[in-house]
Design a protein around this motif. Structure first.
Motif, PDB file in Angstrom:
ATOM      1  N   THR A 317      60.706  18.662  34.326  1.00 14.08           N
ATOM      2  CA  THR A 317      59.428  17.959  34.321  1.00 14.08           C
ATOM      3  C   THR A 317      59.274  17.050  35.530  1.00 14.08           C
ATOM      4  N   GLN A 318      60.349  16.821  36.260  1.00 12.69           N
ATOM      5  CA  GLN A 318      60.269  16.015  37.475  1.00 12.69           C
ATOM      6  C   GLN A 318      59.783  16.847  38.659  1.00 12.69           C
ATOM      7  N   ASN A 319      59.672  18.168  38.474  1.00 10.26           N
ATOM      8  CA  ASN A 319      59.294  19.084  39.545  1.00 10.26           C
ATOM      9  C   ASN A 319      57.871  19.581  39.373  1.00 10.26           C
ATOM     10  N   GLY A 320      57.260  19.938  40.477  1.00 11.96           N
ATOM     11  CA  GLY A 320      55.917  20.504  40.465  1.00 11.96           C
ATOM     12  C   GLY A 320      55.732  21.393  41.668  1.00 11.96           C
ATOM     13  N   VAL A 321      54.476  21.694  41.979  1.00 11.01           N
ATOM     14  CA  VAL A 321      54.218  22.593  43.100  1.00 11.01           C
ATOM     15  C   VAL A 321      52.754  22.460  43.526  1.00 11.01           C
ATOM     16  N   VAL A 322      52.531  22.606  44.820  1.00  8.59           N
ATOM     17  CA  VAL A 322      51.192  22.862  45.347  1.00  8.59           C
ATOM     18  C   VAL A 322      51.151  24.346  45.671  1.00  8.59           C
ATOM     19  N   VAL A 323      50.178  25.057  45.143  1.00 10.51           N
ATOM     20  CA  VAL A 323      50.020  26.475  45.462  1.00 10.51           C
ATOM     21  C   VAL A 323      48.709  26.660  46.205  1.00 10.51           C
ATOM     22  N   ARG A 324      48.811  27.293  47.395  1.00 17.20           N
ATOM     23  CA  ARG A 324      47.639  27.542  48.234  1.00 17.20           C
ATOM     24  C   ARG A 324      47.322  29.033  48.218  1.00 17.20           C
ATOM     25  N   PHE A 325      46.100  29.361  47.822  1.00 14.61           N
ATOM     26  CA  PHE A 325      45.630  30.739  47.790  1.00 14.61           C
ATOM     27  C   PHE A 325      44.696  30.963  48.973  1.00 14.61           C
ATOM     28  N   THR A 326      44.979  31.992  49.756  1.00 11.42           N
ATOM     29  CA  THR A 326      44.054  32.407  50.802  1.00 11.42           C
ATOM     30  C   THR A 326      43.081  33.404  50.196  1.00 11.42           C
ATOM     31  N   VAL A 327      41.801  33.129  50.344  1.00 10.84           N
ATOM     32  CA  VAL A 327      40.739  33.995  49.821  1.00 10.84           C
ATOM     33  C   VAL A 327      39.952  34.533  51.001  1.00 10.84           C
ATOM     34  N   VAL A 343      54.395  25.223  47.783  1.00  9.60           N
ATOM     35  CA  VAL A 343      55.131  24.070  48.311  1.00  9.60           C
ATOM     36  C   VAL A 343      55.716  23.323  47.108  1.00  9.60           C
ATOM     37  N   PRO A 344      56.968  23.606  46.745  1.00 13.59           N
ATOM     38  CA  PRO A 344      57.589  22.897  45.625  1.00 13.59           C
ATOM     39  C   PRO A 344      57.674  21.393  45.889  1.00 13.59           C
ATOM     40  N   THR A 345      57.497  20.607  44.827  1.00 13.38           N
ATOM     41  CA  THR A 345      57.509  19.152  44.946  1.00 13.38           C
ATOM     42  C   THR A 345      58.418  18.553  43.873  1.00 13.38           C
ATOM     43  N   ARG A 346      58.687  17.285  44.039  1.00 11.08           N
ATOM     44  CA  ARG A 346      59.500  16.535  43.071  1.00 11.08           C
ATOM     45  C   ARG A 346      59.065  15.082  43.150  1.00 11.08           C
ATOM     46  N   TYR A 352      57.895   6.619  42.674  1.00 13.04           N
ATOM     47  CA  TYR A 352      56.916   7.642  42.299  1.00 13.04           C
ATOM     48  C   TYR A 352      56.243   8.310  43.505  1.00 13.04           C
ATOM     49  N   THR A 353      56.957   8.362  44.609  1.00 13.03           N
ATOM     50  CA  THR A 353      56.483   9.156  45.744  1.00 13.03           C
ATOM     51  C   THR A 353      56.642  10.637  45.415  1.00 13.03           C
ATOM     52  N   ILE A 354      55.610  11.422  45.710  1.00 13.67           N
ATOM     53  CA  ILE A 354      55.657  12.871  45.521  1.00 13.67           C
ATOM     54  C   ILE A 354      56.289  13.480  46.765  1.00 13.67           C
ATOM     55  N   LEU A 355      57.362  14.233  46.582  1.00 14.88           N
ATOM     56  CA  LEU A 355      58.171  14.733  47.690  1.00 14.88           C
ATOM     57  C   LEU A 355      57.886  16.218  47.948  1.00 14.88           C
ATOM     58  N   PRO A 356      57.441  16.596  49.138  1.00 16.45           N
ATOM     59  CA  PRO A 356      57.304  18.010  49.491  1.00 16.45           C
ATOM     60  C   PRO A 356      58.674  18.558  49.902  1.00 16.45           C
ATOM     61  N   LEU A 357      59.331  19.305  49.044  1.00 20.60           N
ATOM     62  CA  LEU A 357      60.735  19.658  49.239  1.00 20.60           C
ATOM     63  C   LEU A 357      61.010  20.498  50.482  1.00 20.60           C
ATOM     64  N   ARG A 374      67.485  20.806  46.998  1.00 14.93           N
ATOM     65  CA  ARG A 374      67.662  22.254  47.155  1.00 14.93           C
ATOM     66  C   ARG A 374      67.615  22.950  45.793  1.00 14.93           C
ATOM     67  N   ALA A 375      68.303  22.370  44.817  1.00 18.45           N
ATOM     68  CA  ALA A 375      68.329  22.972  43.491  1.00 18.45           C
ATOM     69  C   ALA A 375      66.937  22.972  42.861  1.00 18.45           C
ATOM     70  N   ALA A 376      66.173  21.901  43.055  1.00 21.50           N
ATOM     71  CA  ALA A 376      64.818  21.835  42.508  1.00 21.50           C
ATOM     72  C   ALA A 376      63.927  22.886  43.157  1.00 21.50           C
ATOM     73  N   LEU A 377      64.034  23.030  44.465  1.00 13.79           N
ATOM     74  CA  LEU A 377      63.225  24.040  45.165  1.00 13.79           C
ATOM     75  C   LEU A 377      63.587  25.440  44.692  1.00 13.79           C
ATOM     76  N   GLU A 378      64.858  25.739  44.586  1.00 13.09           N
ATOM     77  CA  GLU A 378      65.285  27.074  44.169  1.00 13.09           C
ATOM     78  C   GLU A 378      64.863  27.369  42.740  1.00 13.09           C
TER      79      GLU A 378
END
Length: 393
Positions: A317-327, A343-346, A352-357, A374-378
Motif C-alpha cells: 500500500t506504500q507503492n503506486g504508479v503513474v501510467v501514461r497512455f499515448t492515444v 512510472v512506479p512510485t512510493r 510524505y514525499t511521493i518518490l518516482p522510483l 528496487r524491490a518496490a519497482l520490481e
C-alpha cells in the motif's frame, strides 16, 4: 506545453478500506466510427483541380493517471507543518518530485479519494474523511488538469461535502467527474479539449460505505450501474468526445489480481463502442493491465499519497504508479491507445514525499534504501505486466 482544458461539467461556482491513521514515523447518443489503429501517414483526398485537397493529420496525445490521494490525518498534519505564508496546509512539497512527470502529459487526472473541507474547521481522517481545502491548490500545482471524485468516501460529509469539494476544485481550475451539485451538472459530460482531440471522462464508485444518497438527489455521487455508465459514455460521445475514459472504484482491497466481477464488468463496458479505456482504483495496491479486443483496462493504480504501509496494511500500500497512455488517431479513422508507460512510485512516510522510483534509482543512494526502492519497482512492474502488457519498464 500548451494545455487547453474544457471541463464542460463545471458550473460557474468559485471502509476499513482506507485505514492508515496513526503516529507519524520518525524517519492522481452518437456512436463514432470504430476505433482502429491510426493511419501511418495523413489521409489525403484528391479531387479535380476545381476542388480543394483536404488532409486529416494524425493526432497524438498523452493521458496520465495516478492512484488514490488519501489524506489520512498524519498526511494533513505534515501538510500543516509544511504550511506558512499563502497556505496553512501545504501539500506541494509532497508532489515536488513527480511534478515533471505529471506536467509532461497533455492531460493528467488524479483520483481524489476524499471530500475537501470548505474552511478546514472539520478536518478528519479515517473513517469519515475531510481533507484540508488547500489540497486542491497542490493538485493543480502538481500538474493535474482534473480528478475523478467518485469514491466510497465521496459522501463522508454528505451533500455539503460534495459541494465544498467541487467548489474548491473549480476555484483551483481543475476539472472533475463523479460528483455533482445539481441534476444539470450530473447530466453534463466532463470533456477536456486537447489539440485536435476531445477526451471524455467518467467517474463511478461501487458504493458509499453504507451511506445512502437522498431520494431527491441521487445524482450527488455516481454509484456504479453498468447501463448508466454506458449511457453517460454515449452522452459524452454525443457532446463531442473522440475518446472516452472511465475511472472506476471496484474490486477487493489489498488484492493484486482483479476479481471475476472486475473482469466481467470490464469486458461488458469495453464491449461498447462508446468507451475506450478503463482505469481502476480502490484496492490500494497496484493491479494489472489487460488488453481486451484492442482496448485496455488498468484494474488498479494503487495509492499515490497516503499513510498506508506495513504499519497498518499490506506493505504494497506504500507503492503506486503513474501510467501514461499515448492515444493516436484521426477523427475519420478513430483513436486508440498506441503506447503505455508506467512510472512506479512510493511514499516516503518521513514527510510524505511521493518518490518516482525509476528516476531515483539512477542517483546515488544508500545501499539499503536502493534495495527498498528496487524491490518496490520490481514488484509494481511484475503486477502491472501479469496479463502480458508492456509498460516500458
Amino acid at each position: 506545453m500548451s494545455r487547453i482544458v474544457a471541463a464542460v461539467a463545471l458550473l460557474a461556482l468559485t471502509g476499513a478500506a482506507c485505514a492508515g491513521e496513526g503516529v507519524r514515523p520518525a524517519s492522481g447518443v452518437v456512436t463514432p466510427a470504430p476505433t482502429v489503429a491510426p493511419a501511418a501517414a495523413p489521409t489525403t483526398t484528391a479531387t479535380t483541380a476545381s476542388t480543394t485537397t483536404t488532409t486529416t493529420a494524425p493526432v497524438r496525445v498523452t493521458l496520465a493517471f495516478s492512484g488514490d490521494l488519501l489524506s489520512h490525518s498524519p498526511v494533513f498534519s505534515q501538510a500543516r507543518r509544511n504550511g506558512g505564508g499563502d497556505l496553512t496546509h501545504d501539500y506541494r512539497p509532497m508532489f515536488r518530485l513527480v511534478r515533471d512527470t505529471l506536467s509532461a502529459a497533455d492531460l493528467a487526472i488524479c483520483h481524489l479519494e476524499t471530500p475537501l473541507s470548505v474552511d478546514d474547521t472539520d478536518l478528519s481522517g479515517y473513517p469519515t474523511f475531510a481533507a484540508p481545502r488547500e489540497l486542491a491548490v497542490a493538485i493543480a500545482d502538481a500538474g493535474y488538469d482534473g480528478c475523478s471524485t467518485a469514491s466510497n468516501h465521496s459522501y463522508d460529509r454528505g451533500p455539503a461535502g460534495v459541494t465544498s469539494t467541487l467548489d474548491l476544485l473549480d476555484a483551483a481550475g481543475l476539472g472533475h467527474a463523479g460528483m455533482a451539485r445539481s441534476a444539470d451538472e450530473a447530466a453534463t459530460p466532463t470533456l477536456y479539449d486537447l489539440d485536435g482531440i476531445t477526451i471524455g471522462h467518467l467517474s463511478w464508485t461501487y458504493g458509499l460505505n453504507g451511506f445512502v444518497l437522498p431520494d431527491d438527489r441521487p445524482w450527488l455521487v455516481d454509484v456504479t450501474d453498468p447501463d448508466a455508465i454506458l449511457a453517460e459514455a454515449a452522452a459524452a460521445r454525443a457532446a463531442g468526445a473522440d475518446f472516452v475514459v472511465l475511472s472506476i472504484q471496484w474490486g477487493a482491497e489489498y488484492r493484486t489480481d482483479p476479481t471475476p466481477d472486475q473482469e466481467a464488468l470490464a469486458r461488458t463496458l469495453l464491449g461498447s463502442p462508446d468507451l475506450d479505456l478503463i482505469v481502476g482504483s480502490h484496492a490500494h495496491v497496484v493491479q494489472p493491465l489487460e488488453e481486451i479486443d484492442g482496448e485496455y483496462v488498468l484494474y488498479g493504480l494503487g495509492n499515490f499519497l497516503s499513510n498506508q504501509s506495513a504499519n497498518c496494511c499490506p506493505a504494497r500500500t506504500q507503492n503506486g504508479v503513474v501510467v501514461r497512455f499515448t492515444v493516436e488517431g484521426t477523427e475519420d479513422a478513430g483513436f486508440a491507445v498506441t503506447g503505455i508507460e508506467a512510472v512506479p512510485t512510493r511514499v516516503d512516510r518521513s514527510d510524505y514525499t511521493i518518490l518516482p522510483l525509476p528516476r531515483l534509482l539512477v542517483t546515488d543512494l544508500d545501499p539499503a534504501v536502493r534495495e527498498v526502492y528496487r524491490a518496490a519497482l520490481e514488484d509494481t512492474r511484475e503486477i502491472l505486466t501479469r496479463r502480458g502488457v508492456d509498460v516500458g519498464l
